[in-house]
Design a protein around this motif. Structure first.
Motif, PDB file in Angstrom:
ATOM      1  N   THR A 105      38.131  -3.548  31.474  1.00 14.66           N
ATOM      2  CA  THR A 105      38.810  -4.813  31.162  1.00 14.66           C
ATOM      3  C   THR A 105      38.073  -5.541  30.045  1.00 14.66           C
ATOM      4  O   THR A 105      38.690  -6.049  29.109  1.00 14.66           O
ATOM      5  N   GLY A 106      36.761  -5.587  30.141  1.00 14.54           N
ATOM      6  CA  GLY A 106      35.965  -6.237  29.096  1.00 14.54           C
ATOM      7  C   GLY A 106      36.152  -5.583  27.743  1.00 14.54           C
ATOM      8  O   GLY A 106      36.285  -6.267  26.718  1.00 14.54           O
ATOM      9  N   THR A 107      36.199  -4.261  27.727  1.00 13.39           N
ATOM     10  CA  THR A 107      36.399  -3.533  26.477  1.00 13.39           C
ATOM     11  C   THR A 107      37.784  -3.814  25.902  1.00 13.39           C
ATOM     12  O   THR A 107      37.929  -4.049  24.702  1.00 13.39           O
ATOM     13  N   VAL A 108      38.797  -3.802  26.750  1.00 11.80           N
ATOM     14  CA  VAL A 108      40.165  -4.075  26.287  1.00 11.80           C
ATOM     15  C   VAL A 108      40.250  -5.486  25.724  1.00 11.80           C
ATOM     16  O   VAL A 108      40.820  -5.707  24.645  1.00 11.80           O
ATOM     17  N   VAL A 109      39.682  -6.448  26.421  1.00 15.89           N
ATOM     18  CA  VAL A 109      39.714  -7.835  25.953  1.00 15.89           C
ATOM     19  C   VAL A 109      39.002  -7.961  24.610  1.00 15.89           C
ATOM     20  O   VAL A 109      39.498  -8.616  23.682  1.00 15.89           O
ATOM     21  N   HIS A 110      37.873  -7.302  24.485  1.00  8.32           N
ATOM     22  CA  HIS A 110      37.114  -7.346  23.225  1.00  8.32           C
ATOM     23  C   HIS A 110      37.926  -6.734  22.082  1.00  8.32           C
ATOM     24  O   HIS A 110      38.040  -7.324  21.001  1.00  8.32           O
ATOM     25  N   ARG A 111      38.497  -5.564  22.303  1.00  6.75           N
ATOM     26  CA  ARG A 111      39.289  -4.898  21.262  1.00  6.75           C
ATOM     27  C   ARG A 111      40.541  -5.690  20.923  1.00  6.75           C
ATOM     28  O   ARG A 111      40.933  -5.794  19.753  1.00  6.75           O
ATOM     29  N   LEU A 112      41.187  -6.245  21.933  1.00  8.56           N
ATOM     30  CA  LEU A 112      42.390  -7.035  21.706  1.00  8.56           C
ATOM     31  C   LEU A 112      42.066  -8.300  20.916  1.00  8.56           C
ATOM     32  O   LEU A 112      42.827  -8.699  20.024  1.00  8.56           O
ATOM     33  N   THR A 113      40.927  -8.910  21.212  1.00  7.66           N
ATOM     34  CA  THR A 113      40.500 -10.105  20.470  1.00  7.66           C
ATOM     35  C   THR A 113      40.246  -9.757  19.005  1.00  7.66           C
ATOM     36  O   THR A 113      40.709 -10.466  18.104  1.00  7.66           O
ATOM     37  N   ARG A 114      39.516  -8.677  18.770  1.00 12.99           N
ATOM     38  CA  ARG A 114      39.222  -8.274  17.392  1.00 12.99           C
ATOM     39  C   ARG A 114      40.485  -7.897  16.634  1.00 12.99           C
ATOM     40  O   ARG A 114      40.672  -8.299  15.484  1.00 12.99           O
ATOM     41  N   TRP A 115      41.355  -7.097  17.258  1.00 15.63           N
ATOM     42  CA  TRP A 115      42.598  -6.684  16.607  1.00 15.63           C
ATOM     43  C   TRP A 115      43.478  -7.912  16.346  1.00 15.63           C
ATOM     44  O   TRP A 115      44.050  -8.047  15.260  1.00 15.63           O
ATOM     45  N   GLY A 116      43.579  -8.796  17.320  1.00 19.55           N
ATOM     46  CA  GLY A 116      44.401  -9.990  17.154  1.00 19.55           C
ATOM     47  C   GLY A 116      43.887 -10.895  16.050  1.00 19.55           C
ATOM     48  O   GLY A 116      44.666 -11.391  15.234  1.00 19.55           O
ATOM     49  N   ALA A 117      42.582 -11.110  16.021  1.00 18.84           N
ATOM     50  CA  ALA A 117      42.005 -11.968  14.989  1.00 18.84           C
ATOM     51  C   ALA A 117      42.209 -11.367  13.599  1.00 18.84           C
ATOM     52  O   ALA A 117      42.573 -12.074  12.651  1.00 18.84           O
ATOM     53  N   ALA A 118      42.007 -10.058  13.474  1.00 15.49           N
ATOM     54  CA  ALA A 118      42.238  -9.390  12.193  1.00 15.49           C
ATOM     55  C   ALA A 118      43.708  -9.498  11.791  1.00 15.49           C
ATOM     56  O   ALA A 118      44.027  -9.736  10.615  1.00 15.49           O
ATOM     57  N   SER A 119      44.600  -9.369  12.756  1.00 13.87           N
ATOM     58  CA  SER A 119      46.031  -9.478  12.469  1.00 13.87           C
ATOM     59  C   SER A 119      46.408 -10.885  12.014  1.00 13.87           C
ATOM     60  O   SER A 119      47.237 -11.051  11.117  1.00 13.87           O
ATOM     61  N   VAL A 120      45.815 -11.888  12.637  1.00 13.57           N
ATOM     62  CA  VAL A 120      46.075 -13.267  12.221  1.00 13.57           C
ATOM     63  C   VAL A 120      45.606 -13.483  10.787  1.00 13.57           C
ATOM     64  O   VAL A 120      46.327 -14.062   9.960  1.00 13.57           O
ATOM     65  N   LEU A 121      44.419 -13.010  10.468  1.00  8.86           N
ATOM     66  CA  LEU A 121      43.880 -13.194   9.117  1.00  8.86           C
ATOM     67  C   LEU A 121      44.701 -12.453   8.067  1.00  8.86           C
ATOM     68  O   LEU A 121      45.107 -13.035   7.056  1.00  8.86           O
TER      69      LEU A 121
END
Length: 132
Positions: free
Chosen positions: A8-24
């Motif tokens: 769960t921690g890994t998924v949350v971390h990857r989702l946060t990074r992917w989401g932030a990159a997508s926003v930028l």
């Protein structure tokens, strides 16, 4: 085999990074008219991904391994649906009653394909870590 909490921690971390990159990236690409549809779609998916990651991070309980794996596999199946929907938009370029141009449909479709594929990799990789 990994624990449900670590996955769960890994998924949350990857989702946060992917989401932030997508926003930028989406924000930058939403400005020029030529890439606006792709940029807006990418920006919206990124914002939702970051929101989901924040919501998940704040939840104190983690599902049991079996349930988490099932959730991830269902999400992976939905991701395939996103890719198929994006491909439909990109290839068939529906105008939705004149609300979209063919170029906009293509831009939205390509962004959905990329987002769905990335989420598929995140979900399936995590589900595989929970195999028996």
């Amino acid at each position: 085999m990994a624990s449900a909490k670590s996955v769960t921690g890994t998924v949350v971390h990857r989702l946060t990074r992917w989401g932030a990159a997508s926003v930028l990236v989406g924000s930058a690409l939403a400005l020029p008219r030529r890439t606006r549809a792709f940029g807006l779609q990418t920006l919206m998916w990124g914002a939702i991904d970051v929101g989901l990651a924040v919501f998940t991070r704040r939840r104190p309980e983690v599902p049991k391994k079996r349930m988490l794996r099932r959730i991830l596999l269902v999400n992976a199946a939905l991701d395939v649906g996103y890719v198929a929907t994006g491909a439909h938009l990109a290839v068939r370029t529906p105008t939705l009653g004149g609300r979209l141009s063919a170029a906009e449909a293509r831009g939205h479709g390509l962004a959905v394909i990329i987002q769905g594929a990335a989420l598929f990799v995140i979900d399936l990789t995590a589900a595989r870590r929970l195999r028996r």
